[in-house]
Motif scaffolding. Structure first.
Motif, short mmCIF file in Angstrom:
data_model
loop_
_atom_site.label_atom_id
_atom_site.label_comp_id
_atom_site.label_asym_id
_atom_site.label_seq_id
_atom_site.Cartn_x
_atom_site.Cartn_y
_atom_site.Cartn_z
N GLU A 246 0.83 -1.21 0.00
CA GLU A 246 0.00 0.00 0.00
C GLU A 246 0.87 1.26 0.00
O GLU A 246 0.58 2.24 -0.70
N THR A 247 1.92 1.23 0.81
CA THR A 247 2.80 2.40 0.91
C THR A 247 3.57 2.60 -0.39
O THR A 247 3.73 3.73 -0.86
N VAL A 248 4.02 1.50 -0.98
CA VAL A 248 4.76 1.60 -2.24
C VAL A 248 3.84 2.15 -3.33
O VAL A 248 4.27 2.97 -4.16
N LYS A 249 2.57 1.74 -3.30
CA LYS A 249 1.63 2.21 -4.33
C LYS A 249 1.52 3.74 -4.29
O LYS A 249 1.44 4.40 -5.33
N GLU A 250 1.51 4.30 -3.06
CA GLU A 250 1.43 5.75 -2.94
C GLU A 250 2.67 6.45 -3.50
O GLU A 250 2.63 7.63 -3.83
#
Ligand SMILES: [Fe+2]
Length: 344
Positions: A246-250
């Motif tokens: 999720e963090t990488v997607k941001e």
């Protein structure tokens, strides 16, 4: 069924064969014994249908890739194995056959995330390093998980019939086999222990690391046999910051640099790759350092298939002074599970 342990040493490799059908498989072959394996196969007139590892080994070089090159055999590995070139990926419940011999695959993570057990001929189980005779495999290497190991043993292996013969990946005391019933009753690590007690025991083993872990893990994970790469120590791997998908997607489209360390065929393969990511296969990292230098102060996120090779790459870069390196936790496999977008 014809079944034999082939090494006669602490590290075990198992031949499973149907002599009538002329079919064979070897589980956990060791590179230094390849000549012996080829001789045994030739002696019995057996064709090697496939080879497989119970997990990514840290203590010896796997012979799977070399046997594939020499004999054309297929290599099967766990879905989460970091090995880039395999012919099939194994999942829980898969059924394999060697002639008329049945092999059922169990996912038994804990010692490593890619640990498998093979239930053969409905009377024996190859447990790799998950359960050993009167012991269990350590769970303190990168990706190891004592709680998961407890679950694998108690919820999967211990549900097999008590008379099932246990053949482990190692034995350091000269034993060759045990049974599920015996281990359930008397294994000092796990018999009568709660999950919490087991984790406590495993967290306090304080075992030394295998001498050759750097060299061996590097080759078994990546097929990279290149002494220009200094493989990080386990402690350094454990320090790599693991970033949730999720963090990488941001971070997509931001100033962060995303580097994919898989092989080119994987980058453009079925799992695809992250938008804006740059492909630098693990083996090419040393040659790419000059290019990477411009991004030295940026956040760098490493990506691979399951998160193992990229953790290695992250630790290598950290060792070279790159400060803000992170790893995509679970790699492209977990990214896919979340349904996040990819490019091919
Ligand atoms: Fe192991």
């Amino acid at each position: 069924m014809f079944f034999q342990e082939l090494n006669n040493e602490q590290c075990k490799s198992y031949l499973v064969a149907d002599l009538k059908a002329g079919a064979a498989a070897i589980i956990d072959p060791v590179e230094r014994n390849i000549d012996r394996y080829l001789a045994v196969l030739a002696y019995h007139n057996l064709k090697l249908d496939f080879v497989a590892d119970t997990h990514t080994h840290a203590d010896h070089r796997s012979a799977c890739t070399a046997l594939r090159r020499l004999t054309g055999t297929k290599v099967f590995m766990h879905e989460r194995s970091p090995q880039p070139s395999v012919d099939g990926r194994l999942n829980d419940g898969d059924e394999l056959n060697v002639g008329s011999v049945s092999i059922k695959v169990f996912e038994t993570p804990g010692h490593t995330p890619d640990s498998l057990s093979f239930y053969i001929n409905k009377d024996r189980v190859l447990t790799g390093d998950v359960i050993l005779i009167q012991g269990t495999g350590r769970a303190d290497f990168a990706g190891g998980d004592a709680g998961a190991q407890y679950d694998s043993i108690t919820e999967k292996l211990f549900t097999l019939p008590d008379e099932t013969i246990v053949f482990p990946g190692h034995d350091y005391r000269g034993n060759t086999e045990s049974t599920i019933g015996t281990e359930k009753e008397t294994n000092p690590r796990i018999a009568g222990k709660t999950r919490e007690e087991y984790i406590e025991i495993m967290d306090n083993l304080n075992l030394p690391l295998p001498e050759r872990i750097q060299e061996v893990l590097q080759i078994n994970q990546s097929e990279v046999d290149d002494d220009r790469i200094k493989f990080p120590m386990v402690a350094e791997l454990n320090q790599v910051l693991q970033m949730e998908p999720e963090t990488v997607k941001e971070k997509l489209g931001s100033d962060s640099v995303i580097i994919d360390v898989r092989e080119k065929s994987e980058y453009h393969g079925e799992l695809g790759h992250l938008q804006g990511s740059r492909l630098i296969p693990l083996a090419e990292i040393p040659a790419s350092l000059d290019d990477l230098d411009a991004d030295r102060d940026k956040e760098i996120i490493l990506v691979c298939r399951s998160g193992a090779r990229s953790t290695t790459a992250a630790a290598i870069l950290k060792g070279l002074g790159f400060q803000k390196v992170k790893n995509l936790k679970g790699g492209m496999l977990d990214w896919h599970k979340k349904g996040f977008p990819v490019e091919k």
